[in-house]
Design a protein around this motif. Structure first.
Motif, PDB file in Angstrom:
ATOM      1  N   VAL A  65       0.864  -1.172   0.000  1.00  0.00           N
ATOM      2  CA  VAL A  65       0.000   0.000   0.000  1.00  0.00           C
ATOM      3  C   VAL A  65       0.910   1.234   0.000  1.00  0.00           C
ATOM      4  O   VAL A  65       1.746   1.375   0.901  1.00  0.00           O
ATOM      5  CB  VAL A  65      -0.905   0.018   1.256  1.00  0.00           C
ATOM      6  CG1 VAL A  65      -1.760   1.274   1.287  1.00  0.00           C
ATOM      7  CG2 VAL A  65      -1.773  -1.243   1.309  1.00  0.00           C
ATOM      8  N   PRO A  66       0.767   2.121  -1.019  1.00  0.00           N
ATOM      9  CA  PRO A  66       1.699   3.250  -1.138  1.00  0.00           C
ATOM     10  C   PRO A  66       1.645   4.166   0.085  1.00  0.00           C
ATOM     11  O   PRO A  66       0.574   4.602   0.497  1.00  0.00           O
ATOM     12  CB  PRO A  66       1.198   4.001  -2.375  1.00  0.00           C
ATOM     13  CG  PRO A  66       0.376   3.016  -3.131  1.00  0.00           C
ATOM     14  CD  PRO A  66      -0.226   2.099  -2.105  1.00  0.00           C
ATOM     15  N   GLY A  67       2.820   4.448   0.643  1.00  0.00           N
ATOM     16  CA  GLY A  67       2.885   5.267   1.842  1.00  0.00           C
ATOM     17  C   GLY A  67       3.067   6.746   1.551  1.00  0.00           C
ATOM     18  O   GLY A  67       2.819   7.583   2.411  1.00  0.00           O
ATOM     19  N   ARG A  68       3.496   7.075   0.335  1.00  0.00           N
ATOM     20  CA  ARG A  68       3.771   8.481   0.043  1.00  0.00           C
ATOM     21  C   ARG A  68       3.655   8.721  -1.450  1.00  0.00           C
ATOM     22  O   ARG A  68       4.020   7.862  -2.248  1.00  0.00           O
ATOM     23  CB  ARG A  68       5.192   8.833   0.509  1.00  0.00           C
ATOM     24  CG  ARG A  68       5.480  10.332   0.523  1.00  0.00           C
ATOM     25  CD  ARG A  68       6.829  10.654   1.160  1.00  0.00           C
ATOM     26  NE  ARG A  68       7.921  10.246   0.309  1.00  0.00           N
ATOM     27  CZ  ARG A  68       8.849   9.358   0.624  1.00  0.00           C
ATOM     28  NH1 ARG A  68       8.805   8.762   1.797  1.00  0.00           N
ATOM     29  NH2 ARG A  68       9.798   9.048  -0.224  1.00  0.00           N
ATOM     30  N   VAL A  69       3.145   9.909  -1.806  1.00  0.00           N
ATOM     31  CA  VAL A  69       3.170  10.304  -3.216  1.00  0.00           C
ATOM     32  C   VAL A  69       3.573  11.768  -3.309  1.00  0.00           C
ATOM     33  O   VAL A  69       3.110  12.611  -2.541  1.00  0.00           O
ATOM     34  CB  VAL A  69       1.813  10.042  -3.912  1.00  0.00           C
ATOM     35  CG1 VAL A  69       0.708  10.926  -3.348  1.00  0.00           C
ATOM     36  CG2 VAL A  69       1.923  10.253  -5.425  1.00  0.00           C
TER      37      VAL A  69
END
Lengths: 399, 399
Positions: free
Chosen positions: A266-270
């Motif tokens: 699950v992406p933690g940062r963008v």
């Protein structure tokens, strides 16, 4: 004034011989490349032949000066690393032909310019930015290209430079003819665009920080997924912008950097780019508020962190009404019902020159809207139509 | 059977001494690392002490065999490159303690296993995948890690290997105790999760091809923006999935590759990962249809190209009702009203072993849902509760 459209097209094709890519009509002629230096030497000769006094300034801007205070026509003759044959070259050669025809007809004095490094090998519209005082020479000299070559060293290697800059007070105004580099004229089957203004740009990096998690063990309801935040932000922004924008406003999320960018996490940062452009400074500010409010609201709802990078940008530049009306009059004469007023969505040398004098621009169509590409092209009849509009405007203004 | 919970915790802490990271309780013990080889040598000694017959198979799976056909308990003792102390180690040491206590009490025969490379330095759950026939040995030998070291070479350097694999028919079933690696039990303040099934995974790369354009000169209405297509796809998919999913279904867009990924260019292409997990094979298929239909519909509407990569995945694995009910009975005894049935969202060695024999799993909480991280931890009373549930189940099944 009698234009010689064959001579105009011949010179335009001759210029494309310097740095010809061998792919379609494409050219490879970045600022200070061998092809660029040779092209400017050739242009200098054509200016002399036309009765103008060449002046290569300390940073490579090449002027062809008329005998008296005059209008200035032109653009730039450097290209992108993989560029088209028309881009800036068209405005330079069209200016040359109008100046030449005016000398031949005993018309008003007309000067011509080819600015250096408009395409930004070193800076952004570097030559005209220095001339207009947008950037100091010392600052520009410290810029370097992707290979680490400095602007200061590159310009020092250019032969035949004068030691002085041209005094802007020599000129009453600047008109830049250019290809549109977009699809509007081509799709509408119009021949001419009279530029109403050069749009302003705002550009900002935004970061959403969520929680990096295992994509198998983390239930949807407990996730703080940075990509979902970005998608939600984009959807809401599109919706809210619709109440504020004009049909010419544009906005773009062109850069997205997801972390850790793995299919099972699950992406933690963008971190992403948010850019918007409009001809009206107040509207740019209104849109900025929507961008900031939407991101803040969403970060609060989703309990994620939010960071705004510095706001970069250029203010919109209005075209001079007198010059612009002369172009409109020419457009109506040359291409009745096949011209339109339109903003320029791209940046041009005219943006910088507007700090010094009144400016205006006209566009001819780009086939398929293609530019910065070997395939860039415009029908020859449209090139000639643009030349005639430019000459007509010069005629109006000279009387 | 009398469990010795102090001995169990002491062994668990002793195992974390092999490859201790020096950061919290973290460990660095990837498959075939010096720490892993030493840990397996130590484990071999503990198995001997417990009255089991050690057998290190050709690929590094370490069995502690009981005197007769038996249940098999265990997990894996290799770790992630930056791993926690419990992950697979907990299941191995809990199995060891139950087997030891059963020997001491004259109870049923119990065997123990520590599989090799569950964490995928080389493949995916490599050791149990080879043992179960999921992957051929020759094929596995050709796998290599990020530094180019081959699995074949790595296993050849492991001392004390037997020349044969253990016959799976020695075992009546497999129970794997593990930390949850997610936040569900921790947030609910539950002590035990009895796994209902290991979810199936589907994973696919999707590419939308739009048109790369200048972000200033291309009006919104004429764009084919690949990022906008992705955001739209995500929004529609979230909406449509809601009619089909259970509260345990998860889906993730974790990898996004935008082209050319520049703030001033309308993105011409995006390649992204679409992953979904569910315990029901029919539902996985239903979700796949929605993914494909939504993407196709959107590509048609937006007149952009669409490409689906190969569909990868693993089918859901059902837990054996008999083993599972024994665990449920233990959970009800040890942690009344503080246990739940739940699926495993992560892959485990039990997935492979299910090809050979009945399998079941139980979970204890992960504090904060954190795993694959030096900070991974579980309260000691929860570790002991898990051990007691496991022993209870073995007791039920042995009678």
């Amino acid at each position: 004034m009698r234009l010689n459209s064959e001579r105009f097209l011949r010179d335009l094709h001759a210029l494309r011989g310097f740095g010809a890519a061998g792919v379609g009509k494409g050219v490879i002629r970045p600022a200070f490349s061998e092809a660029d230096v040779e092209a400017r030497a050739w242009l200098k000769g054509r200016m002399l032949d036309a009765g103008l006094t060449p002046h290569l300034d300390p940073v490579g801007n090449l002027f062809g000066l008329a005998y008296d205070r005059s209008l200035l026509l032109g653009s730039h003759s450097d290209s992108q690393p993989e560029g088209g044959w028309l881009d800036g070259a068209l405005g330079v050669i069209a200016g040359l032909e109008v100046a030449r025809a005016s000398v031949e007809a005993g018309g008003p004095p007309i000067s011509v310019v080819s600015f250096q490094d408009e395409e930004g090998r070193f800076g952004v519209t570097t030559g005209s930015a220095i001339w207009s005082g947008q950037i100091a020479l010392e600052e520009a000299d410290a810029l370097s290209d992707h290979e680490g070559i400095g602007f200061g060293d590159a310009r020092a290697s250019m032969p035949g430079r004068a030691e002085t800059f041209v005094d802007p007070d020599r000129f009453t105004g600047f008109i830049e003819m250019h290809i549109e580099q977009g699809p509007v004229l081509d799709q509408a089957n119009d021949q001419i665009g009279v530029v109403s203004g050069i749009v302003g740009i705002r550009d900002m990096k935004i970061t959403f920080g969520g929680e990096q998690n295992h994509a198998g063990t983390t239930p949807m309801a407990l996730r703080k997924d940075a990509f979902q935040a970005l998608s939600d932000f984009n959807t809401r922004l599109n919706d809210r912008f619709r109440n504020v924008i004009t049909p010419r406003t544009v906005w773009t999320i062109g850069h997205v950097n997801l972390h850790p960018n793995a299919s099972s996490i699950v992406p933690g940062r963008v971190n992403f780019s948010m850019q918007w452009r409009d001809a009206d400074a107040d509207r740019l500010l209104h849109l900025e508020r929507i961008v900031r409010d939407t991101a803040s609201e969403l970060a609060e709802e989703r309990q994620i962190s939010l960071e705004f990078g510095p706001l970069l940008g250029l203010d919109p530049v209005a075209m001079d009404p007198g010059l612009r009306n002369a172009l409109r009059s020419g457009a109506e004469r040359v291409a009745p019902e096949r011209w339109r007023d339109m903003p320029s969505g791209a940046l041009h040398d005219a943006t910088n020159v507007s700090r010094l004098m009144p400016v205006a621009m006209l566009f001819v169509p780009s086939i398929g809207g293609i530019s910065h590409n070997f395939a860039e092209d415009t029908a020859e009849e449209d090139l000639v139509a643009g030349l005639r509009v430019l000459a007509h405007a010069v005629g109006c203004l000279g009387q």
